[in-house]
Design a protein around this motif. Structure first.
Motif, mmCIF file in Angstrom:
data_model
loop_
_atom_site.group_PDB
_atom_site.id
_atom_site.type_symbol
_atom_site.label_atom_id
_atom_site.label_comp_id
_atom_site.label_asym_id
_atom_site.label_seq_id
_atom_site.Cartn_x
_atom_site.Cartn_y
_atom_site.Cartn_z
ATOM 1 N N TYR A 202 22.740 46.990 -17.207
ATOM 2 C CA TYR A 202 23.380 48.084 -16.328
ATOM 3 C C TYR A 202 23.681 49.547 -16.943
ATOM 4 O O TYR A 202 23.677 50.460 -15.990
ATOM 5 C CB TYR A 202 25.191 47.605 -15.975
ATOM 6 N N PHE A 203 23.832 49.701 -18.187
ATOM 7 C CA PHE A 203 24.048 51.155 -18.737
ATOM 8 C C PHE A 203 23.179 51.275 -19.856
ATOM 9 O O PHE A 203 23.067 50.592 -20.875
ATOM 10 C CB PHE A 203 25.472 51.170 -19.066
ATOM 11 N N ILE B 147 28.316 54.472 -19.914
ATOM 12 C CA ILE B 147 29.470 53.819 -19.700
ATOM 13 C C ILE B 147 30.791 54.572 -19.501
ATOM 14 O O ILE B 147 31.461 54.241 -18.666
ATOM 15 C CB ILE B 147 29.648 52.499 -20.734
ATOM 16 N N PRO C 201 29.077 44.639 -13.743
ATOM 17 C CA PRO C 201 29.430 46.180 -13.798
ATOM 18 C C PRO C 201 30.781 46.280 -14.072
ATOM 19 O O PRO C 201 31.174 47.280 -14.718
ATOM 20 C CB PRO C 201 28.655 46.593 -12.936
ATOM 21 N N ALA D 98 30.721 55.937 -15.957
ATOM 22 C CA ALA D 98 31.256 54.693 -15.177
ATOM 23 C C ALA D 98 32.745 54.565 -15.088
ATOM 24 O O ALA D 98 33.358 54.301 -14.065
ATOM 25 C CB ALA D 98 30.408 53.591 -15.485
#
Length: 214
Positions: free
Chosen positions: A55-56, A62, A17, A65
């Motif tokens: 993860y996204f 994204i 990540p 993040a």
């Protein structure tokens, strides 16, 4: 006996990540949000496109993040220093502006700023995430510090939020200049030097009692 590379794989998986966010930071800065492709981010991060979806869920996720992991920690340090500062208000301003100017000069954040400004009408979530996570807390911290300095009689009366915005605005203009006009040949500005010079000018106009000259 564990096979060679076993622990490395686990460590690599745990780091993915962060690697995706770091790659997205660069790609968004270089290409903007609309033009950035997940394939580009995956290639820069050294992972498959499918790995990103572990993860996204979306490109907007994204970006959030990137804001929360790639930018907010740096601004968070400035906010913490403002909140904990016990010395004179001029020292607080010089320290905060110096750190911010250096961060703007040495990280890809300028490209993200330009992206948010240029694409927020089509992608309002970009502006919302940037404002709520970064701008509002940072501006709020400096506004509180200015309010406290006014209450102590150090600074001139006036709207502290507007004063806070006037303190940071030249650095943002410097970043926009760098990202927009320098690529087409405009003479560059030294953003840290611009930040330091403006801080001194701002303090001279704001302090009730001028600082003693060395």
């Amino acid at each position: 006996m564990l096979p060679a590379g076993g622990p490395k794989f686990k460590r690599r998986k745990a780091e993915r990540p962060d690697e995706i966010v770091a790659a997205a930071f660069e790609i968004f800065s270089e290409k903007g949000f609309a033009a950035a492709r997940l394939d580009d981010i995956a290639a820069r991060a050294g992972v498959s496109k499918g790995a990103i979806y572990l993860y996204f869920a979306t490109k907007e996720d994204i970006f959030r993040a990137v804001v929360e992991m790639g930018v907010a920690p740096n601004l968070g340090l400035i906010q913490d220093n403002i909140a904990a500062h016990q010395d004179s208000f001029p020292d607080l301003v010089r320290g905060a502006v110096g750190v911010l100017g250096q961060m703007l000069a040495t990280t890809p954040i300028g490209g993200i700023v330009k992206m948010v400004i240029g694409e927020s009408r089509n992608f309002p979530e970009l502006a919302r995430a940037w404002h709520d996570t970064l701008i509002r807390p940072a501006l709020g911290a400096m506004t509180l510090a200015i309010t406290a300095a006014q209450a102590r009689g150090e600074l001139r009366p006036g709207d502290p939020r507007q004063y806070a915005l006037s303190l940071i605005s030249p650095m943002l203009v410097g970043v926009i200049w760098r990202e927009t006009f320098e690529p087409v040949g405009a003479e560059p500005f030294d953003i840290p030097a611009l930040a330091r010079q403006h801080a001194e000018l701002w303090l001279r106009g704001m302090l009730v009692q001028p600082e003693p000259q060395p």
